[in-house]
Design a protein around this motif. Structure first.
Motif, PDB file in Angstrom:
ATOM      1  N   VAL A 387       0.877  -1.063  -0.177  1.00  0.00           N
ATOM      2  CA  VAL A 387       0.140   0.111   0.165  1.00  0.00           C
ATOM      3  C   VAL A 387       0.723   1.014   0.137  1.00  0.00           C
ATOM      4  N   THR A 388       1.512   0.889   1.020  1.00  0.00           N
ATOM      5  CA  THR A 388       2.650   2.429   1.026  1.00  0.00           C
ATOM      6  C   THR A 388       3.679   3.072  -0.440  1.00  0.00           C
ATOM      7  N   THR A 389       4.017   1.461  -1.021  1.00  0.00           N
ATOM      8  CA  THR A 389       4.763   1.809  -1.980  1.00  0.00           C
ATOM      9  C   THR A 389       3.922   2.420  -2.949  1.00  0.00           C
ATOM     10  N   ALA A 390       2.819   1.668  -3.229  1.00  0.00           N
ATOM     11  CA  ALA A 390       1.810   2.507  -4.407  1.00  0.00           C
ATOM     12  C   ALA A 390       1.594   4.257  -4.271  1.00  0.00           C
ATOM     13  N   VAL A 391       0.962   4.531  -2.725  1.00  0.00           N
ATOM     14  CA  VAL A 391       1.338   6.379  -2.574  1.00  0.00           C
ATOM     15  C   VAL A 391       2.137   6.816  -3.163  1.00  0.00           C
ATOM     16  N   TYR A 392       3.511   5.892  -2.856  1.00  0.00           N
ATOM     17  CA  TYR A 392       4.981   6.745  -2.763  1.00  0.00           C
ATOM     18  C   TYR A 392       5.242   6.767  -4.833  1.00  0.00           C
ATOM     19  N   TYR A 413      10.189  10.793  -1.710  1.00  0.00           N
ATOM     20  CA  TYR A 413      10.857  10.265  -0.877  1.00  0.00           C
ATOM     21  C   TYR A 413       9.715   9.946   0.895  1.00  0.00           C
ATOM     22  N   GLY A 414      10.148  10.975   1.896  1.00  0.00           N
ATOM     23  CA  GLY A 414       9.105  11.579   2.779  1.00  0.00           C
ATOM     24  C   GLY A 414       8.055  10.875   3.398  1.00  0.00           C
ATOM     25  N   VAL A 415       7.210  11.106   1.095  1.00  0.00           N
ATOM     26  CA  VAL A 415       5.777  10.766   1.123  1.00  0.00           C
ATOM     27  C   VAL A 415       5.018   9.460   2.403  1.00  0.00           C
ATOM     28  N   TRP A 416       6.372   8.390   1.528  1.00  0.00           N
ATOM     29  CA  TRP A 416       6.377   6.567   1.362  1.00  0.00           C
ATOM     30  C   TRP A 416       6.822   7.179   3.021  1.00  0.00           C
ATOM     31  N   LEU A 417       7.833   7.510   3.981  1.00  0.00           N
ATOM     32  CA  LEU A 417       8.060   7.464   5.067  1.00  0.00           C
ATOM     33  C   LEU A 417       6.510   7.796   5.956  1.00  0.00           C
ATOM     34  N   LEU A 418       5.960   8.562   6.023  1.00  0.00           N
ATOM     35  CA  LEU A 418       5.115   9.008   5.963  1.00  0.00           C
ATOM     36  C   LEU A 418       3.731   7.818   6.439  1.00  0.00           C
ATOM     37  N   ALA A 419       3.786   7.777   5.218  1.00  0.00           N
ATOM     38  CA  ALA A 419       2.488   6.575   4.775  1.00  0.00           C
ATOM     39  C   ALA A 419       2.421   4.532   5.599  1.00  0.00           C
TER      40      ALA A 419
END
Length: 438
Positions: A387-392, A413-419
């Motif tokens: 899920v989080t990689t799809a968001v990134y 990449y920070g979006v991925w960490l937040l998710a």
């Protein structure tokens, strides 16, 4: 009401495991920093080639890190349930599996390195230089994966000091060999790879001997056990998926950096190496959490497992803030330390500022991840990773399409960490991860 004495006891236990784990984890990226500095003296294309080769190696090792994480969870649970021989038997099976995986990947990479690196679409010179490095360093993969599994065994036994001693020893050996082979004898990229390979086999020999000797003392029957090896592979299956999503995010980042030009690709190697160092440092408390949570759940102590969760997050975030401030203060010298190219300096300095802001965010995600690995919640971690990689992905692709630059790539990449932190945080607020027993 919280018991202050119990909190202090947890802190002492966390630090007893985390401080040696921190030193062990930080030693590996510090070695990469040393290699980056040595190869950076050869020129910007060489540094770009190291970026490509390192990306492939990071993918292989990242997918295989279940050998350490899965083994830690298995060994600590069995130890908590009072089955030390069973714990060591499972650890030996993991080491055999690591050797087999490493051998299989090496057989593919030695002839296939130019084709694999060609997929990145970088300029011909860094691609060829990276292939010359990757072909040699692939011979050390069986040893590296055996060390991963052996490290997991020892962590599961609540021993983080032995891996520290071994890692420091082989890293010093690696640096000495690379200075001699690259700067002394002028062997270039293959010389740097050869120093790494020799060091990895020395480390695997030492770590393997320590674990096998402990297994013999417990009366564990040594030898190839197909059933145990297959069981270890099945247990690691979800962790492979979880690790694959993490590596997919990193690969997407590297592919995007390669589209930004040779200077940005070289700067990305500097920034990615610094981030690897930061991530390993923050992961020290997650390693402690893996061992401590597995031990408590194996013994049926749900309250103790929740107590570990709260304390490691507090320690991790505190360290993340400190690390972020250090990066802000030193981003200029860091950016200029690894390449003589002013263009690389400028791009790296901007991206490092973004990186500093990500350190506390990453700390939360890493600690939650460590707790859930210790609990054996691998299936959820795998699904959360997808899920989080799809968001990134859309954010990274937007940088690729617009050529926005390396700083914006790391912000994406920070979006991925937040998710990732948000999804794992929701999981730990429930009781679904608290499965008790061996």
């Amino acid at each position: 009401m919280a018991d202050p004495e119990r909190g202090r006891a947890l802190d002492r236990e966390i630090l007893t495991l985390a401080v040696p784990a921190f030193a062990t984890l930080i030693a590996e990226p510090l070695l990469v920093l040393a290699d980056t500095w040595i190869i950076g003296r050869l020129g910007t294309p060489h540094l770009g080639g190291l970026t490509l080769a390192s990306s492939v190696l990071t993918l292989v090792v990242g997918l295989s890190v279940f050998l350490a994480y899965g083994t830690t969870a298995t060994v600590s649970r069995r130890l908590g349930a009072g089955d030390r021989p069973g714990a060591l038997s499972g650890g030996v099976d993991g080491m055999v599996l690591g050797a087999l995986i490493g051998l299989a990947v090496a057989v593919l990479l030695v002839p296939g390195a130019p084709w694999v690196l060609g997929l990145y679409g970088a300029a011909p010179e860094p691609t060829a230089l990276g292939a010359s490095y990757l072909r040699v360093v692939a011979f050390g993969l069986p040893a590296q994966l055996v060390m991963l599994a052996a490290t997991g065994v020892l962590r599961g036994l609540q021993d983080t000091r032995t891996p520290l001693r071994v890692v420091v020893t082989i890293n010093l050996l690696n640096i000495a060999l690379n200075v001699a082979l690259v700067l002394g004898l002028g062997l270039g990229m293959p010389g740097a790879a050869l120093g790494t390979v020799v060091s990895q086999w020395v480390g695997a020999s030492i770590m393997g001997w320590v674990v096998l000797r402990a297994a013999q003392r417990e009366g564990v029957r040594l030898g190839f056990a197909p059933g145990g090896v297959l069981a270890a592979a099945r247990l690691g299956g979800w962790l492979v998926v979880r690790n694959g999503t993490l590596q997919a995010a990193l690969l997407l980042t590297t592919f995007t950096a390669a589209s930004l030009g040779t200077a940005s690709l070289a700067a990305h190697q500097v920034v990615a190496t610094v981030w690897s160092t930061v991530a390993f440092a923050l992961d020290a408390f997650a390693i402690a959490a893996q061992a401590m949570v597995g031990l408590r759940l194996g013994a049926g102590d749900e309250e103790g497992a929740r107590g570990v969760l709260g304390r490691v997050i507090a320690w991790g975030v505190g360290l993340g803030v400190v690390v972020g401030l250090v990066i802000v203060a030193l981003r200029g010298p860091i950016a200029g330390a690894f390449s003589p190219d002013p263009a690389v300096h400028a791009v790296a300095a901007g991206a490092l500022l973004v990186l500093a802001a990500l350190a506390p965010v990453g700390a939360v995600a890493f600690q939650l991840d460590g707790v859930l690995i210790g609990a054996g919640d691998a299936r959820f971690l795998a699904l959360a990773g997808l899920v989080t990689t799809a968001v990134y992905a859309p954010f990274a692709l937007a940088v690729w399409a617009t050529g926005a630059g390396l700083a914006w790539l790391w912000a994406a990449y920070g979006v991925w960490l937040l998710a990732r932190g948000a999804v794992l945080g929701l999981r730990t607020r429930s009781s679904a991860w608290l499965r008790l027993g061996a």
